[in-house]
Design a protein around this motif. Structure first.
Motif, PDB file in Angstrom:
ATOM      1  N   ILE A   1       0.828  -1.220   0.000  1.00  0.00           N
ATOM      2  CA  ILE A   1       0.000   0.000   0.000  1.00  0.00           C
ATOM      3  C   ILE A   1       0.858   1.264   0.000  1.00  0.00           C
ATOM      4  O   ILE A   1       0.433   2.290  -0.493  1.00  0.00           O
TER       5      ILE A   1
ATOM      6  N   LYS B   1       3.593   1.357  -1.614  1.00  0.00           N
ATOM      7  CA  LYS B   1       4.290   1.250  -2.911  1.00  0.00           C
ATOM      8  C   LYS B   1       5.806   1.356  -2.736  1.00  0.00           C
ATOM      9  O   LYS B   1       6.461   2.194  -3.364  1.00  0.00           O
TER      10      LYS B   1
ATOM     11  N   GLN C   1      -0.681   3.630   8.569  1.00  0.00           N
ATOM     12  CA  GLN C   1      -1.751   3.753   7.591  1.00  0.00           C
ATOM     13  C   GLN C   1      -1.791   5.173   7.020  1.00  0.00           C
ATOM     14  O   GLN C   1      -1.861   5.372   5.808  1.00  0.00           O
ATOM     15  N   ALA C   2      -1.718   6.161   7.907  1.00  0.00           N
ATOM     16  CA  ALA C   2      -1.759   7.562   7.474  1.00  0.00           C
ATOM     17  C   ALA C   2      -0.545   7.899   6.605  1.00  0.00           C
ATOM     18  O   ALA C   2      -0.676   8.548   5.555  1.00  0.00           O
TER      19      ALA C   2
ATOM     20  N   SER D   1       1.151   5.910   4.763  1.00  0.00           N
ATOM     21  CA  SER D   1       1.045   5.273   3.457  1.00  0.00           C
ATOM     22  C   SER D   1       0.024   5.986   2.585  1.00  0.00           C
ATOM     23  O   SER D   1       0.173   6.066   1.383  1.00  0.00           O
ATOM     24  N   PHE D   2      -1.023   6.500   3.205  1.00  0.00           N
ATOM     25  CA  PHE D   2      -2.097   7.126   2.431  1.00  0.00           C
ATOM     26  C   PHE D   2      -1.711   8.529   1.984  1.00  0.00           C
ATOM     27  O   PHE D   2      -1.893   8.897   0.829  1.00  0.00           O
ATOM     28  N   ASP D   3      -1.201   9.336   2.882  1.00  0.00           N
ATOM     29  CA  ASP D   3      -0.938  10.733   2.560  1.00  0.00           C
ATOM     30  C   ASP D   3       0.176  11.258   3.460  1.00  0.00           C
ATOM     31  O   ASP D   3      -0.072  11.790   4.541  1.00  0.00           O
TER      32      ASP D   3
ATOM     33  N   LEU E   1       9.090   7.765  11.050  1.00  0.00           N
ATOM     34  CA  LEU E   1       8.181   6.632  10.885  1.00  0.00           C
ATOM     35  C   LEU E   1       8.493   5.854   9.613  1.00  0.00           C
ATOM     36  O   LEU E   1       8.439   4.625   9.584  1.00  0.00           O
TER      37      LEU E   1
ATOM     38  N   LYS F   1      -5.704  -8.055  -1.686  1.00  0.00           N
ATOM     39  CA  LYS F   1      -6.169  -6.691  -1.959  1.00  0.00           C
ATOM     40  C   LYS F   1      -7.313  -6.675  -2.971  1.00  0.00           C
ATOM     41  O   LYS F   1      -8.071  -5.717  -3.051  1.00  0.00           O
TER      42      LYS F   1
ATOM     43  N   LEU G   1      -7.913  -2.351   5.967  1.00  0.00           N
ATOM     44  CA  LEU G   1      -6.507  -2.614   6.247  1.00  0.00           C
ATOM     45  C   LEU G   1      -6.311  -3.826   7.166  1.00  0.00           C
ATOM     46  O   LEU G   1      -5.468  -4.684   6.913  1.00  0.00           O
TER      47      LEU G   1
ATOM     48  N   LEU H   1      -6.979  -6.895   5.334  1.00  0.00           N
ATOM     49  CA  LEU H   1      -5.922  -7.102   4.334  1.00  0.00           C
ATOM     50  C   LEU H   1      -4.717  -7.795   4.973  1.00  0.00           C
ATOM     51  O   LEU H   1      -4.145  -8.730   4.410  1.00  0.00           O
TER      52      LEU H   1
ATOM     53  N   PHE I   1      -5.234  15.744  -4.726  1.00  0.00           N
ATOM     54  CA  PHE I   1      -4.063  14.881  -4.847  1.00  0.00           C
ATOM     55  C   PHE I   1      -4.505  13.483  -5.273  1.00  0.00           C
ATOM     56  O   PHE I   1      -5.633  13.086  -5.081  1.00  0.00           O
TER      57      PHE I   1
ATOM     58  N   PHE J   1      -4.305   9.368  -5.437  1.00  0.00           N
ATOM     59  CA  PHE J   1      -3.935   8.232  -4.601  1.00  0.00           C
ATOM     60  C   PHE J   1      -4.544   6.992  -5.228  1.00  0.00           C
ATOM     61  O   PHE J   1      -5.357   7.078  -6.153  1.00  0.00           O
ATOM     62  N   ASP J   2      -4.145   5.880  -4.719  1.00  0.00           N
ATOM     63  CA  ASP J   2      -4.641   4.597  -5.186  1.00  0.00           C
ATOM     64  C   ASP J   2      -6.088   4.421  -4.716  1.00  0.00           C
ATOM     65  O   ASP J   2      -6.356   4.426  -3.517  1.00  0.00           O
TER      66      ASP J   2
ATOM     67  N   PHE K   1      -6.993   2.025  -2.046  1.00  0.00           N
ATOM     68  CA  PHE K   1      -6.269   2.121  -0.777  1.00  0.00           C
ATOM     69  C   PHE K   1      -7.167   1.702   0.385  1.00  0.00           C
ATOM     70  O   PHE K   1      -8.298   2.163   0.521  1.00  0.00           O
ATOM     71  N   PRO K   2      -6.657   0.805   1.255  1.00  0.00           N
ATOM     72  CA  PRO K   2      -7.488   0.305   2.337  1.00  0.00           C
ATOM     73  C   PRO K   2      -7.626   1.315   3.483  1.00  0.00           C
ATOM     74  O   PRO K   2      -6.873   1.273   4.447  1.00  0.00           O
ATOM     75  N   ILE K   3      -8.579   2.219   3.335  1.00  0.00           N
ATOM     76  CA  ILE K   3      -8.811   3.183   4.408  1.00  0.00           C
ATOM     77  C   ILE K   3     -10.272   3.615   4.338  1.00  0.00           C
ATOM     78  O   ILE K   3     -10.826   3.778   3.250  1.00  0.00           O
TER      79      ILE K   3
ATOM     80  N   MET L   1      -7.288  11.311  10.504  1.00  0.00           N
ATOM     81  CA  MET L   1      -5.884  11.717  10.283  1.00  0.00           C
ATOM     82  C   MET L   1      -5.650  13.140  10.778  1.00  0.00           C
ATOM     83  O   MET L   1      -4.549  13.481  11.211  1.00  0.00           O
TER      84      MET L   1
ATOM     85  N   LEU M   1      -4.257  13.137  14.210  1.00  0.00           N
ATOM     86  CA  LEU M   1      -3.011  12.403  14.485  1.00  0.00           C
ATOM     87  C   LEU M   1      -2.056  13.181  15.379  1.00  0.00           C
ATOM     88  O   LEU M   1      -1.496  12.653  16.322  1.00  0.00           O
TER      89      LEU M   1
ATOM     90  N   ARG N   1     -11.504  16.598   7.027  1.00  0.00           N
ATOM     91  CA  ARG N   1     -10.222  16.274   7.648  1.00  0.00           C
ATOM     92  C   ARG N   1      -9.480  17.542   8.072  1.00  0.00           C
ATOM     93  O   ARG N   1      -8.803  17.568   9.098  1.00  0.00           O
TER      94      ARG N   1
END
Lengths: 273, 249
Positions: free
Chosen positions: A33, A35, A154-155, A157-159, A173, A209, A215, A218, B84, B86-87, B90-92, B100, B103, B152
């Motif tokens: 995830i 990449k 997770q965060a 990896s996402f953004d 991290l 996937k 997640l 997965l 932006f 993204f995939d 994506f598992p979210i 987020m 965080l 967010r």
């Protein structure tokens, strides 16, 4: 199948398959995830330097592979982020330098280097019990770290950019994640070998996937895929006297193809339903 | 920190390698300002936001946000990046995306609290996306996703909200309620919004800043409009057509 369980080496092999699956299910999910497949490939090959060092020093190569792959992970991460050469160039450099050092160390080792082949191509049937202990310890480190840093990884990896702005130390991290990759590589080296490690770190998750966007699921599905498929590969290699690493990877690949086909069928069905 | 001044940029220069993006930019933002950053593509609007967020360091000059170095002021900021990619697989979940924004308020390795989750839900309600909280991000349309990213930015409970072209992919119907939401938020917090939509400026925004390498104008919107026309090199009439208040003069 039950018959082969009476031997210690097959019991060790099954245990090794489980331990490998935990590492590649958890870390492989984040590799896919986020990449960072090729970064992971680079660290894997660089770990060969650690194997060579083990031969030169006359200690268990799996042990020397630990600091070596950790350093390679940090090197790829830091060069890739900070130097202006770009991440893929950093991967290429660390990849080749690690392997070169490994070849150099093995060359400097007096006499013949036994089992070298098994580190390159894996040999799950000859995993000694000491290596099993090392794998257990590394698995525990991986599980505990991810339990603590699940939402951060997770965060990240996402953004990554947004995570950074909220005040999360993303670079630290990210380097930590690469260190987990390094540790999982060490867990896997004995079983599938350096050249084939990347298959176990990507294929179980890639299969999973297609069937979930959660997640946690997965990760769990990846572990299950990895356990089932490595055991099938192991069994086939026992049955037909095939090299175990290659058998496992090819089983993974075939199941991936089947799963992609099944997924297509499901999509087509739902579209026409 | 001067009285009421929350953002203070003085003689700020920034370049990517050899390309000068911002030159000698001076900008003061007051408490409860609603400022539109406008200017042509490549004019440096997004770069300016990134300087305020501490994602970029100026080559020269000083940037202060709430009297601090921008990196130290981050927890007071909410940010909506430009669309932006993204995939989509994506598992979210939507809720996880929104959380987020919290965080930084949690220590590393600590789980979200009930208060975080309540704030996440509230932010989703504000953008009308609460029914989607358990959906996967890939299943939403572009506009719905944008609303989630707005939530967010809100869930951080910012004192200053930085929005980079927030309405780019949002349908016109929801745009109206989005601007009303911003108007409501503006009673307590400051907002800086990068936008190309000049018509919006006329109704909701009280100050504008025009950025095209230099900061051409900064002040109340009325006098600013003519400057914009100059900067974009397009006839004022075209703008005036969209901007009824210009004819009032």
């Amino acid at each position: 199948m039950a018959g082969i369980l009476q031997y210690e080496f097959t019991r060790n092999a099954l245990l090794a398959a489980m331990l490998v699956s935990i590492a590649c299910g958890i870390v492989g999910t984040f590799i896919v995830i986020k990449k960072i497949v090729f970064i992971s490939g680079g660290i894997t090959h660089a770990a060969f330097g650690g194997i060579g060092l083990g031969y030169l020093l006359g200690v268990n190569p799996v042990l020397t592979a630990i600091p070596f792959s950790l350093l390679s992970a940090l090197a790829v991460g830091i060069i890739g982020k900070r130097a202006k050469i770009g991440e893929d160039a950093a991967i290429g450099i660390v990849w080749a330098v690690g392997m070169a050092l490994g070849i150099l160390f093995v060359g400097l080792t007096p006499g013949y280097a036994p089992d070298l082949f098994s580190y390159l191509f894996g040999s799950i049937l000859t995993v000694p019990f000491t290596d099993i202990i090392i794998m257990i310890v590394l698995d525990i480190i991986i599980i505990v770290t991810v339990l603590f840093l699940y939402k951060e990884f997770q965060a990240l990896s996402f953004d990554e950019e947004f995570s950074e702005i909220t005040g999360v130390p993303t670079e630290t991290l990210y380097l930590l994640l690469l260190c987990l990759v390094a540790l999982s590589i060490v867990v896997l080296i004995r079983v599938v070998g350096i050249i084939l490690v990347i298959a176990l770190l990507t294929i179980p998750t890639t299969i999973a996937k297609q069937f979930t966007n959660r997640l946690k699921r997965l990760i769990i599905y990846s572990i299950i895929n990895a356990v089932v498929l490595t055991v099938i590969g192991l069994w086939l290699s026992y049955l037909f006297d095939l090299p175990s690493g290659a058998a496992i990877v090819l089983v993974l690949a075939v199941v991936f193809l089947i799963s992609a086909f099944v997924k297509r069928l499901i999509v087509v069905r739902t579209l026409h339903a | 920190m001067k009285n009421g001044v929350i953002v203070d940029m003085q003689h700020v220069y920034f370049s990517y390698d050899d390309v000068a993006v911002l030159e000698d930019v001076n900008l003061e933002i007051q408490q409860r300002d609603f400022l539109a950053l406008i200017g042509p593509n490549g004019g440096g609007k997004t770069t300016l936001l990134k300087l305020l967020l501490g994602m970029l360091e100026p080559d020269r000059g000083v940037v202060r946000v709430f009297g601090k170095n921008p990196r130290q002021a981050r927890r007071l900021l909410g940010y909506l990046p430009q669309v932006f990619t993204f995939d989509f697989d994506f598992p979210i979940s939507i809720m996880e995306v929104v959380l987020m924004g919290r965080l930084g308020k949690r220590g590393i390795g600590r789980g979200y609290t009930k208060a975080d989750k309540a704030a996440g839900l509230e932010a989703l309600e504000k953008v009308g996306m609460e029914d989607f909280r358990d959906s996967e991000i890939g299943k939403l349309s572009g506009g719905q996703r944008q609303r989630v990213f707005i939530a967010r930015a809100l869930v951080t409970e910012p004192k200053l909200l930085l929005l980079d072209e927030p309405v780019a992919s949002i349908d016109t119907q929801w745009q109206q309620s989005f601007y009303e939401l911003l108007h409501e938020l503006n009673k307590n917090i400051s907002i800086v919004m990068v936008t190309h939509d000049i018509s919006v400026v006329s109704t909701f925004i009280d100050k504008i800043a025009c950025v095209n390498r230099r900061l051409y104008y900064h002040g109340s919107k009325k006098e600013g409009m003519h400057k914009i026309a100059e900067m974009y090199e397009c006839p004022v009439q075209v703008l005036a057509h969209e901007m009824p208040f210009l004819d009032e003069k």
